[in-house]
Design a protein around this motif. Structure first.
Motif, PDB file in Angstrom:
ATOM      1  N   UNK A 184       6.780  20.997  27.078  1.00 34.95           N
ATOM      2  CA  UNK A 184       7.691  21.653  28.137  1.00 34.95           C
ATOM      3  C   UNK A 184       9.085  21.053  28.015  1.00 34.95           C
ATOM      4  N   UNK A 185       9.143  20.018  27.587  1.00 37.54           N
ATOM      5  CA  UNK A 185      10.502  19.412  27.129  1.00 37.54           C
ATOM      6  C   UNK A 185      11.322  20.125  26.391  1.00 37.54           C
ATOM      7  N   UNK A 186      10.683  21.072  25.392  1.00 39.88           N
ATOM      8  CA  UNK A 186      11.399  21.720  24.337  1.00 39.88           C
ATOM      9  C   UNK A 186      11.671  23.237  25.087  1.00 39.88           C
ATOM     10  N   UNK A 187      11.108  23.420  25.912  1.00 36.69           N
ATOM     11  CA  UNK A 187      10.858  24.960  26.279  1.00 36.69           C
ATOM     12  C   UNK A 187      12.400  25.617  26.859  1.00 36.69           C
TER      13      UNK A 187
ATOM     14  N   UNK B 213      18.200  12.300  33.430  1.00 39.95           N
ATOM     15  CA  UNK B 213      19.084  12.462  34.281  1.00 39.95           C
ATOM     16  C   UNK B 213      18.442  12.250  35.873  1.00 39.95           C
ATOM     17  N   UNK B 214      19.315  12.322  36.837  1.00 41.42           N
ATOM     18  CA  UNK B 214      19.002  12.217  37.965  1.00 41.42           C
ATOM     19  C   UNK B 214      18.945  13.619  38.702  1.00 41.42           C
TER      20      UNK B 214
ATOM     21  N   UNK C  72      14.529  15.312  32.366  1.00 38.00           N
ATOM     22  CA  UNK C  72      14.862  15.013  31.003  1.00 38.00           C
ATOM     23  C   UNK C  72      15.123  16.029  29.613  1.00 38.00           C
ATOM     24  N   UNK C  73      15.657  15.800  28.880  1.00 37.05           N
ATOM     25  CA  UNK C  73      15.754  16.668  27.753  1.00 37.05           C
ATOM     26  C   UNK C  73      16.017  15.842  26.488  1.00 37.05           C
TER      27      UNK C  73
END
Length: 338
Positions: A244-247, A268-269, A324-325
């Motif tokens: 999911x982090x890449x989607x 990030x918050x 996150x990213x």
């Protein structure tokens, strides 16, 4: 050129220890052979030293074919992991041993030994025996003994492996300074990535008897040539390309696995269009760096490294929701497990 290895192979029974290795090491450089156990790095070092003979290929030292030369003919200095000092000889006698074998004049030996004891910071300890020295001091005696005969090439096989972490770190910084003084072509074997990157001008990363990549520490770390190199050099997250982090980032890979360095995970918050939500599982303080273990909503585990300033700014706590990213991800056709 200091050392040239041309299509060298070595087999022990059914085990292919080294397979068609090609390598050039510049005169005066300090090069690390780096890889996991069984990768062929120590065998390659022993082939260069003449302690093993290749099944095929050639080895050149200082421009001369040394493939079939004896150890003595190669003028090699060799330092082992466990010092290999003569327990019944003093420090001074250990350092002088190789010169005495070569029947160098006693006056010249005495001068050379004192010069080397000064160089390796053991001045005043010449009359002690190895048992009266610390592990770090004994390894410096071994280096002085290897340098005494003024070798064309200095070879070190896991020279700091038997020492504790603090002494090992101090000695590798000392070895770098020593090399900058003597400028002898030096090759050392290690499985410690940090050690190799701190000390060497160039890294030769080996796996399963082959060279995976040759380059400076920065080149190896920033531009790994294979999945193996990226997974072996420094910490890395290995995630499925469907994670999911890449989607939401537009990162698309035809390969099943994607590699993401912990420092390239942005935390990030507040959510934005390119982030995905995660939960802080654990926070580990590593001094100037903070390791944050995260669990994505799809169950994937991700490790992030934050500077202390960034961590203090975010003020993260376990079980907190964050976003996150990836900043920079890499994908390779094949992945070699280590």
């Amino acid at each position: 050129m200091g050392i040239v290895v041309e299509n060298v192979s070595k087999r022990f029974g059914s085990f292919q220890a080294v397979e068609q290795v090609n390598l050039e090491i510049k005169s005066g450089s300090l090069v690390a052979l780096l890889g996991p156990s069984g990768s062929g790095k120590s065998t390659l070092l022993r082939l260069i030293a003449g302690l093993e003979m290749p099944d095929s290929g050639k080895i050149y030292l200082t421009g001369k074919d040394a493939t079939h030369q004896s150890v003595q003919e190669r003028n090699i200095g060799f330092v082992f992991q466990h010092y290999a000092l003569f327990k019944h000889l003093t420090v001074r006698q250990n350092v002088a041993f190789g010169l005495e074998i070569r029947k160098v004049a006693k006056k010249k030996i005495a001068g050379r030994v004192e010069q080397l004891l000064e160089l390796v910071q053991l001045h005043g300890l010449g009359d002690r025996y190895p048992s009266q020295l610390s592990g770090g001091q004994r390894q410096r005696v071994a280096l002085a003994r290897a340098l005494a005969v003024e070798p064309n090439v200095l070879l070190l096989d896991e020279p700091f492996g038997a020492l504790d972490a603090k002494v090992r770190k101090d000695l590798r910084a000392w070895l770098r300074r020593l090399h900058d003084e003597v400028h002898v072509t030096t090759v050392f074997v290690t499985h410690d990535q940090e050690e190799a990157m701190e000390v060497a001008d160039e890294l030769v990363v080996m796996n399963q008897g082959k060279v995976e990549q040759i380059g400076t520490p920065a080149e190896i770390y920033d531009r790994p040539a294979s999945a193996f190199v990226m997974s072996f050099i420094g910490p890395v997250n290995v995630l499925p390309s469907s994670s999911k982090i890449f989607q939401s980032t537009g990162f698309d890979s035809p390969n099943p696995e994607v590699f993401l360095r912990p420092q390239d995970v942005i935390v990030e918050k507040i959510a934005n269009g390119a982030t995905t939500s995660a939960t802080v599982s654990r926070v580990i303080h590593l001094g100037w760096e903070i390791q944050v273990e995260l669990t994505l909503d799809d169950g994937q585990f991700v490790m992030a490294h934050l500077t202390r300033d960034r961590f203090d700014e975010l003020n993260l706590e376990p079980q907190e929701r964050v976003y996150v990213k990836p900043k920079d991800a890499k994908s390779f056709p094949l992945f070699y497990s280590i």
